[in-house]
Each structure stands twice: as structure tokens, then as C-alpha cells.
Design a protein around this motif. Structure first.
Motif, PDB file in Angstrom:
ATOM      1  N   GLY A   1      44.287  42.742  43.364  1.00 42.20           N
ATOM      2  CA  GLY A   1      42.711  42.240  43.864  1.00 42.20           C
ATOM      3  C   GLY A   1      41.926  42.539  45.964  1.00 42.20           C
ATOM      4  O   GLY A   1      41.370  42.533  46.158  1.00 42.20           O
TER       5      GLY A   1
ATOM      6  N   TYR B   1      37.450  43.955  39.982  1.00 42.97           N
ATOM      7  CA  TYR B   1      38.478  43.079  39.979  1.00 42.97           C
ATOM      8  C   TYR B   1      38.866  43.039  38.390  1.00 42.97           C
ATOM      9  O   TYR B   1      38.112  42.822  37.910  1.00 42.97           O
ATOM     10  CB  TYR B   1      38.058  41.958  40.583  1.00 42.97           C
ATOM     11  CG  TYR B   1      38.099  42.634  41.953  1.00 42.97           C
ATOM     12  CD1 TYR B   1      38.988  42.412  43.245  1.00 42.97           C
ATOM     13  CD2 TYR B   1      37.056  42.800  42.225  1.00 42.97           C
ATOM     14  CE1 TYR B   1      38.774  42.665  44.578  1.00 42.97           C
ATOM     15  CE2 TYR B   1      36.822  43.423  43.688  1.00 42.97           C
ATOM     16  CZ  TYR B   1      37.482  43.993  44.344  1.00 42.97           C
ATOM     17  OH  TYR B   1      37.224  43.192  46.032  1.00 42.97           O
TER      18      TYR B   1
ATOM     19  N   GLN C   1      39.984  37.641  44.877  1.00 43.26           N
ATOM     20  CA  GLN C   1      38.443  38.685  45.293  1.00 43.26           C
ATOM     21  C   GLN C   1      38.515  37.746  46.697  1.00 43.26           C
ATOM     22  O   GLN C   1      37.217  36.828  46.784  1.00 43.26           O
ATOM     23  CB  GLN C   1      37.160  38.171  45.046  1.00 43.26           C
ATOM     24  CG  GLN C   1      37.185  39.261  43.626  1.00 43.26           C
ATOM     25  CD  GLN C   1      36.008  39.589  43.162  1.00 43.26           C
ATOM     26  OE1 GLN C   1      35.906  38.606  41.886  1.00 43.26           O
ATOM     27  NE2 GLN C   1      34.630  40.140  42.956  1.00 43.26           N
TER      28      GLN C   1
ATOM     29  N   ALA D   1      34.028  42.320  37.769  1.00 36.67           N
ATOM     30  CA  ALA D   1      35.076  41.906  37.385  1.00 36.67           C
ATOM     31  C   ALA D   1      34.925  41.804  35.878  1.00 36.67           C
ATOM     32  O   ALA D   1      34.101  41.815  35.216  1.00 36.67           O
ATOM     33  CB  ALA D   1      34.783  40.573  38.538  1.00 36.67           C
TER      34      ALA D   1
END
Length: 275
Positions: free
Chosen positions: A110, A128, A133, A220
Motif C-alpha cells: 500500500g 488498498y 496508506q 479499501a
């Protein structure tokens, strides 16, 4: 003696001829425009990036599912040597792909996709999957320790010193508990035996530049039974990035243990991106 055409007849003939010409020209323009429209709507290439302690095989089920739907899919092998160097490697890899891209990363990857996709307009979506992140200046190690819940630590890892630095492994006996608790013991044992170590310094290397999630739409998957990357950390990062988020009762090994949900998220990103 031939009959002279009446003025009304000539006008009607002229109108008819003009209509034929307009129809032909419109058809020609339409035929010429079709390839451009097709190009604008070209299907994206889906690029799946593995993280630390695994290899590209973690994406096997997603690759097969997307290929069955007609998508081009690539899952490159990452060096896992450092955030800047891994990101540069991936950015170079992206340049070998033509057309739009949906870029996904698992775990440490990520952070890699967050740096590699910066400024690349062909990357239309970031995905993700139980992944980091980071924002500018943040490290994977710091984010992992920001909230409680991770069982990664000196008791569950092995650090191998080598002439150029050091590499981090999970202990064989701890791999399933930390990384793959919802996989069968045999599958977790196979992953533990074949894990790819990450250079220890990579986990302490801060993100440089502007994170790509600030400018590129993101999706995500949050794993609520993750003993590696705490769920509180995942929720913090996805909320900050305004990612379209799905939560799954999964271990950190979500691409392996929950391939249907991961594939569904990838398809959501494909459908939700204007390409």
C-alpha cells in the motif's frame, strides 16, 4: 421530345441528393469516431502488488477471477528492499503498460503504490487491501504501532543480518496467528515456508512526496481480524484518505482467505472509475 423538369421537381431532387450526401458523411464521421470512443473506454489493466513476507502468488485467485472476466492482469514480483527503491521499481513497471490502470496493493505494498502512482494520470484507481496508506513523512512501522492490536514484534519475528543490511521474517510457528489465522494450517504452513523477507529498513523509511490517494480515487478493504496491521490503523488511514471502504472479518491474508470479497472490491474500483 423530352419533358422539361418542373422547378418543384428540381428542388425536391436537390433536397434528396443533399440528404444522401449528409447521410454518407455522417456515417463516415461516425465510423471514424468509433475507434476513438473505444480507445477512451478501453478496459484498464489491473496491476496487483504484493507486500512483505509474501510473493505475487497471494493474488492467484483474484488474477484468475479477473482474467475470466476478460481483464488484463499483472502481478509483478517486488524487490522489498526499501520504500523509495520499491516505488521507483513499480513506477518503471507501470510505464511498460499502455492505457488506464487500476493499481492495488496488499500490506506494505500500500505504501509502495501510494508513492509509485504519484503524478501518473493513467492510474485511475488505487485499491488498498489490508494495506498501508501513509501520508508524507510517515513510515509503515510507525503506523503499525500507532494503535494496539499488532502481534508483530521481537517475539514473533526473526531478523537476518546480511552484509547490506537486515531482513525481517515471521517465525514459522507464529505465522498463522499473526498473518493468516483464517487459513487452514497447511496453507498457512506453506506460506510461512515460502515467505519473502522484507528489508528491515523499508519499514522505517518515510514516504516522500505527495501521497497518490490525495489525487486519485481509492477503495479499501479493512480486515477486522487482522493481527498484523491493527484494524484501528486501517480505519484511521481509510477515513483520512476518504477511501470507499469494505470491512471483512479476515486475517491479514485477505487476498488468499477472502478472494471473492477482494475481487468484488477490485471490480467496484473498475466500475467506479471513469476510464
Amino acid at each position: 421530345m423530352s419533358k422539361k423538369s418542373r422547378p418543384g421537381s428540381r428542388s425536391r431532387a436537390l433536397v434528396a441528393a443533399t440528404a444522401v450526401v449528409v447521410t454518407l458523411l455522417t456515417g463516415a464521421v461516425g465510423a471514424g469516431a468509433a475507434p476513438a470512443t473505444t480507445a477512451q473506454r478501453a478496459r484498464p489493466t489491473v496491476i496487483l502488488v504484493h507486500g512483505a513476507l509474501t510473493d505475487a502468488s497471494v493474488w492467484r485467485h483474484e488474477v484468475e477471477a479477473l482474467q475470466r472476466k476478460g481483464y488484463a492482469v499483472l502481478a509483478p514480483a517486488m524487490p522489498l528492499r526499501g520504500l523509495a527503491s520499491d516505488s521507483a521499481y513499480l513506477a518503471a513497471f507501470l510505464k511498460t503498460v499502455s492505457g488506464p490502470i487500476v493499481l492495488a496493493g496488499h500490506s506494505y505494498a500500500g505504501a509502495v503504490i501510494t508513492r509509485a502512482a504519484e503524478g501518473d494520470p493513467r492510474v485511475r484507481a488505487l485499491v488498498y487491501v489490508t494495506a498501508f496508506q501513509p501520508d508524507t513523512g510517515e513510515t509503515a512501522g510507525e503506523l503499525n504501532a500507532r494503535f494496539p492490536g499488532s502481534r508483530l514484534g521481537p517475539d514473533t519475528t526473526v531478523v537476518l543480518e546480511h552484509p547490506g543490511g537486515s531482513e525481517l521474517y515471521l517465525r514459522q510457528q507464529d505465522f498463522r496467528d499473526v498473518y493468516a489465522g483464517d487459513l487452514s494450517p497447511s496453507t498457512a504452513a506453506l506460506m510461512a515456508a515460502t515467505q519473502r523477507p522484507v528489508e528491515t529498513a523499508a519499514l522505517g523509511e518515510p514516504l516522500q512526496g505527495r501521497p497518490a490517494w490525495r489525487d486519485t480515487p481509492s477503495w479499501a478493504l479493512v480486515a477486522t481480524k487482522d493481527n498484523s496491521l491493527p484494524v484501528a490503523t486501517q480505519r484511521f488511514m481509510t477515513a483520512r484518505a476518504h477511501s470507499r471502504t469494505t470491512e471483512v472479518a479476515s486475517s491479514h491474508a485477505a487476498p488468499v482467505s477472502h478472494p471473492a470479497e477482494v475481487t468484488g472490491l477490485l471490480l467496484d474500483a473498475i466500475r467506479g472509475t471513469a476510464y
